[in-house]
Design a protein around this motif. Structure first.
Motif, PDB file in Angstrom:
ATOM      1  N   ASN A 137       0.719  -0.916  -0.018  1.00 37.49           N
ATOM      2  CA  ASN A 137      -0.004  -0.067  -0.174  1.00 37.49           C
ATOM      3  C   ASN A 137       0.727   1.202   0.022  1.00 37.49           C
ATOM      4  O   ASN A 137       0.473   2.301  -0.487  1.00 37.49           O
ATOM      5  N   LYS A 138       1.908   1.189   0.684  1.00 41.87           N
ATOM      6  CA  LYS A 138       3.034   2.424   0.774  1.00 41.87           C
ATOM      7  C   LYS A 138       2.516   3.545   1.375  1.00 41.87           C
ATOM      8  O   LYS A 138       3.313   4.587   1.059  1.00 41.87           O
ATOM      9  N   THR A 139       1.556   3.717   1.847  1.00 43.36           N
ATOM     10  CA  THR A 139       0.873   5.014   2.566  1.00 43.36           C
ATOM     11  C   THR A 139       1.122   5.255   3.992  1.00 43.36           C
ATOM     12  O   THR A 139       0.885   5.800   4.632  1.00 43.36           O
ATOM     13  N   GLY A 140       1.503   3.926   4.545  1.00 44.57           N
ATOM     14  CA  GLY A 140       1.693   3.705   5.969  1.00 44.57           C
ATOM     15  C   GLY A 140       0.374   3.176   6.528  1.00 44.57           C
ATOM     16  O   GLY A 140       0.409   3.082   8.006  1.00 44.57           O
ATOM     17  N   PHE A 141      -0.589   3.105   6.041  1.00 46.35           N
ATOM     18  CA  PHE A 141      -1.977   2.374   6.474  1.00 46.35           C
ATOM     19  C   PHE A 141      -2.136   1.359   5.715  1.00 46.35           C
ATOM     20  O   PHE A 141      -1.898   0.936   4.610  1.00 46.35           O
ATOM     21  N   LEU A 142      -3.035   0.478   6.268  1.00 49.27           N
ATOM     22  CA  LEU A 142      -3.436  -0.942   5.998  1.00 49.27           C
ATOM     23  C   LEU A 142      -4.319  -0.730   4.649  1.00 49.27           C
ATOM     24  O   LEU A 142      -4.207  -1.587   3.529  1.00 49.27           O
ATOM     25  N   VAL A 143      -4.990   0.490   4.685  1.00 51.79           N
ATOM     26  CA  VAL A 143      -5.907   0.485   3.262  1.00 51.79           C
ATOM     27  C   VAL A 143      -6.088   2.204   3.157  1.00 51.79           C
ATOM     28  O   VAL A 143      -6.128   2.918   4.018  1.00 51.79           O
ATOM     29  N   GLY A 144      -5.966   2.508   1.886  1.00 54.65           N
ATOM     30  CA  GLY A 144      -6.151   3.851   1.493  1.00 54.65           C
ATOM     31  C   GLY A 144      -5.185   4.657   1.980  1.00 54.65           C
ATOM     32  O   GLY A 144      -3.888   4.158   2.368  1.00 54.65           O
ATOM     33  N   ASN A 145      -5.195   6.043   2.254  1.00 54.82           N
ATOM     34  CA  ASN A 145      -4.137   6.860   2.456  1.00 54.82           C
ATOM     35  C   ASN A 145      -4.433   7.598   3.775  1.00 54.82           C
ATOM     36  O   ASN A 145      -4.068   8.632   4.025  1.00 54.82           O
ATOM     37  N   LYS A 146      -5.271   7.016   4.758  1.00 60.38           N
ATOM     38  CA  LYS A 146      -5.460   7.657   6.123  1.00 60.38           C
ATOM     39  C   LYS A 146      -5.713   6.312   7.127  1.00 60.38           C
ATOM     40  O   LYS A 146      -6.265   5.245   6.591  1.00 60.38           O
ATOM     41  N   SER A 147      -5.739   6.733   8.418  1.00 56.68           N
ATOM     42  CA  SER A 147      -6.084   5.579   9.365  1.00 56.68           C
ATOM     43  C   SER A 147      -7.228   5.226   9.284  1.00 56.68           C
ATOM     44  O   SER A 147      -8.412   5.860   9.127  1.00 56.68           O
ATOM     45  N   SER A 148      -7.825   3.867   9.409  1.00 54.31           N
ATOM     46  CA  SER A 148      -9.121   3.154   9.573  1.00 54.31           C
ATOM     47  C   SER A 148      -9.206   2.696  11.049  1.00 54.31           C
ATOM     48  O   SER A 148      -8.084   2.452  11.661  1.00 54.31           O
ATOM     49  N   PHE A 149     -10.401   2.108  11.470  1.00 52.63           N
ATOM     50  CA  PHE A 149     -10.374   1.340  12.655  1.00 52.63           C
ATOM     51  C   PHE A 149      -9.328   0.036  12.513  1.00 52.63           C
ATOM     52  O   PHE A 149      -8.970  -0.205  13.679  1.00 52.63           O
ATOM     53  N   ALA A 150      -9.494  -0.449  11.424  1.00 52.92           N
ATOM     54  CA  ALA A 150      -8.376  -1.567  11.207  1.00 52.92           C
ATOM     55  C   ALA A 150      -6.840  -1.124  11.704  1.00 52.92           C
ATOM     56  O   ALA A 150      -6.248  -2.121  12.262  1.00 52.92           O
ATOM     57  N   ASP A 151      -6.495  -0.004  11.480  1.00 53.21           N
ATOM     58  CA  ASP A 151      -5.027   0.374  11.848  1.00 53.21           C
ATOM     59  C   ASP A 151      -5.092   0.369  13.053  1.00 53.21           C
ATOM     60  O   ASP A 151      -3.974   0.087  13.994  1.00 53.21           O
ATOM     61  N   TYR A 152      -5.951   1.042  13.914  1.00 50.11           N
ATOM     62  CA  TYR A 152      -6.010   1.146  15.222  1.00 50.11           C
ATOM     63  C   TYR A 152      -5.841  -0.291  16.062  1.00 50.11           C
ATOM     64  O   TYR A 152      -5.139  -0.476  17.166  1.00 50.11           O
ATOM     65  N   ASN A 153      -6.646  -1.210  15.488  1.00 49.93           N
ATOM     66  CA  ASN A 153      -6.777  -2.518  16.111  1.00 49.93           C
ATOM     67  C   ASN A 153      -5.249  -3.244  15.952  1.00 49.93           C
ATOM     68  O   ASN A 153      -4.905  -3.739  16.919  1.00 49.93           O
TER      69      ASN A 153
END
Length: 208
Positions: A137-153
């Motif tokens: 993904n190369k954005t630093g996040f799991l999906v897309g280009n900003k934090s989602s609840f999956a990232d916090y998890n």
């Protein structure tokens, strides 16, 4: 204090990700702390839909199941991807984190003394899946280009694993960078440095 109330035990446990997410989103919440003897009386337990905590209140809405709570907050605070496709991927990643968390919880509560070393040895087989997603993904996040609840998890679960094995991310550059970036977000950093966070044990049985 905002409309949010968390009812849970005095541990990070299943509310770690939830608290980190609320903190990062600039939300305030109230904590109702339940001690174990009180829980064993069964009065509160009988009011919980699945006989489990955490209980989360958002005004008149009462929710149980930690991942359902995360999804609710994802919808409310724009942390659920930018469209339906991204939302589906966020759900997929959250389910992947849940599978990983269940293995961790089983080891902590059932196999700590006999299975901890084997679990740590096997960790790369779980971590490499998330490493591959972040690297792609190369954005630093799991999906897309900003934090989602999956990232916090995922972030919360990785923090637990760094306590279990401080070197576990050394051969996973994307995961290591992810944890560093999330930890450096000003509101997350302030929360992780707070007494409210630091005083809570990770798990209910004292194992970590």
């Amino acid at each position: 204090v905002g409309p949010y109330t968390i009812t849970y035990f005095a541990v990070r446990g299943r509310c770690g990700a939830l608290r980190i997410m609320l903190a990062d989103q600039g939300q305030e919440w109230k904590e109702v702390v339940v001690d174990f003897p009180e829980w064993m009386k069964g009065t509160l337990k009988s009011t919980c839909v699945f006989g489990q905590l955490p209980k989360f209140q958002d005004g008149d809405l009462v929710l149980f199941q930690s991942n359902a709570i995360l999804r609710h907050l994802g919808r409310k605070h724009d942390a659920y991807g930018k469209d339906g496709d991204e939302a589906a991927l966020v759900d997929m990643m959250c389910d992947g984190v849940e599978d990983f968390r269940l293995k961790y919880v089983k080891m902590i509560y059932q196999e700590y003394d006999t299975g901890k070393d084997t679990y740590i040895k096997d960790l790369p087989n779980h971590l490499d899946k998330f490493e591959a997603v972040l690297a792609k993904n190369k954005t630093g996040f799991l999906v897309g280009n900003k934090s989602s609840f999956a990232d916090y998890n995922l972030f919360d679960l990785l923090l637990n694993h760094l306590v279990l094995s401080s070197t576990c991310l050394d051969s996973f550059p994307s995961l290591k960078s992810f944890v560093e970036k999330m930890s450096a977000r000003p509101k997350i950093k302030a929360f992780l440095d707070s007494e409210a966070y630091k005083k809570l044990p990770i798990n209910g049985n004292g194992k970590q």
